[in-house]
Design a protein around this motif. Structure first.
Motif: not given
Ligand SMILES: Nc1ncnc2c1ncn2[C@@H]1O[C@H](COP(=O)(O)OP(=O)(O)O)[C@@H](O)[C@H]1O
Ligand SMILES: Nc1ccn([C@@H]2O[C@H](COP(=O)(O)OP(=O)(O)O)[C@@H](O)[C@H]2O)c(=O)n1
Length: 231
Positions: A222-223, A226, A229-230
């Motif tokens: 998940d990290k 995230e 994606e950024s």
């Protein structure tokens, strides 16, 4: 997608390499176990009589041999896992034993050992797309890593995990000795002068004492998503 650098640091035996290796496999990144590199140098020093029975290291003798010491990783096609080689010899099994564990933190506290291994680690990560675990990855090796994780769990949980692992591999294991070693290495690693173990300011802390291996992988995935994606 743009490749990033992932730094996983933390205390001894808390599952850093387990999660780093699994993430690398999932996302197709290179995984580097920097602890194995310090362990290989320790084995070299032990074999060459550079560590006295009281644990003192003959630094001059080791320094003179640093250029002749080569640590590398090669993939074992049968297991699909990378294994550690010292001057061409597969030492993967031997570096995991208690004898190496007992001396590795003293070797890892030596400045010229760190300078040599950090330079090699930085070359390995030059093109990004790498997951590296250790003690100083987010603080010294890759201070600009896009994702930094700092892993913790109680010393008792960590000693039990390491005990189960050694027993599972058919190696000699004593819980009290392992707990003592884990605590002693945490202390030396956190208090040494050169690159002490500490959480980078921008690292995310994970206490995985109550997490299963699958849960911690999910957390890390998940990290990773995230962050990419950024990025
Ligand atoms: N969440 C977890 N729960 C139980 N055992 C774990 C967990 N994460 C890792 N382990 C086990 O703990 C042992 C130490 O993990 P390892 O990844 O080698 O730690 P580190 O790289 O931090 O020293 C291994 O045997 C591993 O399979
Ligand atoms: N980047 C790193 C990695 C390991 N080390 C040293 O190497 C030892 C062994 O690392 P390791 O990752 O194999 O340790 P464990 O898997 O036993 O937790 C640590 O206790 C540190 O003393 C370090 O100083 N810096």
């Amino acid at each position: 997608m743009k490749k990033i650098t992932i730094a996983i640091d933390g205390f001894s035996s808390c599952g850093k390499s387990t999660m780093a290796k699994m993430l690398a496999k999932e996302v197709g990144y290179i995984y580097v176990d920097t602890g194995a590199m310090y362990r290989a140098v320790t084995l070299f020093a032990m074999r060459n009589g550079m560590i006295a029975p009281n644990g003192d290291v003959n630094r001059d003798a080791l320094k003179a041999k640093m250029d002749a010491l080569h640590v590398e990783f090669k993939l074992n096609p049968q297991t699909g896992k990378a294994e550690t080689y010292l001057n061409g010899e597969n030492v993967e099994h031997e570096i995991r034993g208690m004898e190496v564990s007992a001396h590795v933190s003293a070797i890892a506290a030596i400045d010229f050992v760190r300078t040599a291994l950090v330079a090699q680690q930085q070359r390995m990560g030059h093109d990004k797309g790498i997951v590296m675990d250790g003690r100083d990855i987010g603080t010294v090796v890759f201070p600009d890593a896009e994702l930094k994780v700092f892993v913790t769990a109680s010393a008792e949980v960590r000693a039990q995990r390491r005990f189960d692992e050694l027993v599972g591999k058919g190696m000699k294991a004593n819980y009290d000795e392992i707990l003592h070693n884990v605590q002693e290495r945490d202390y030396i690693d956190s208090h040494r002068e050169v690159s002490p173990l500490r959480k980078a300011e921008d690292a995310i802390e994970l206490d995985n004492g109550q997490l299963t291996i699958a849960e911690q992988l999910q957390w890390l995935m998940d990290k990773f998503r995230e962050t990419t994606e950024s990025a």
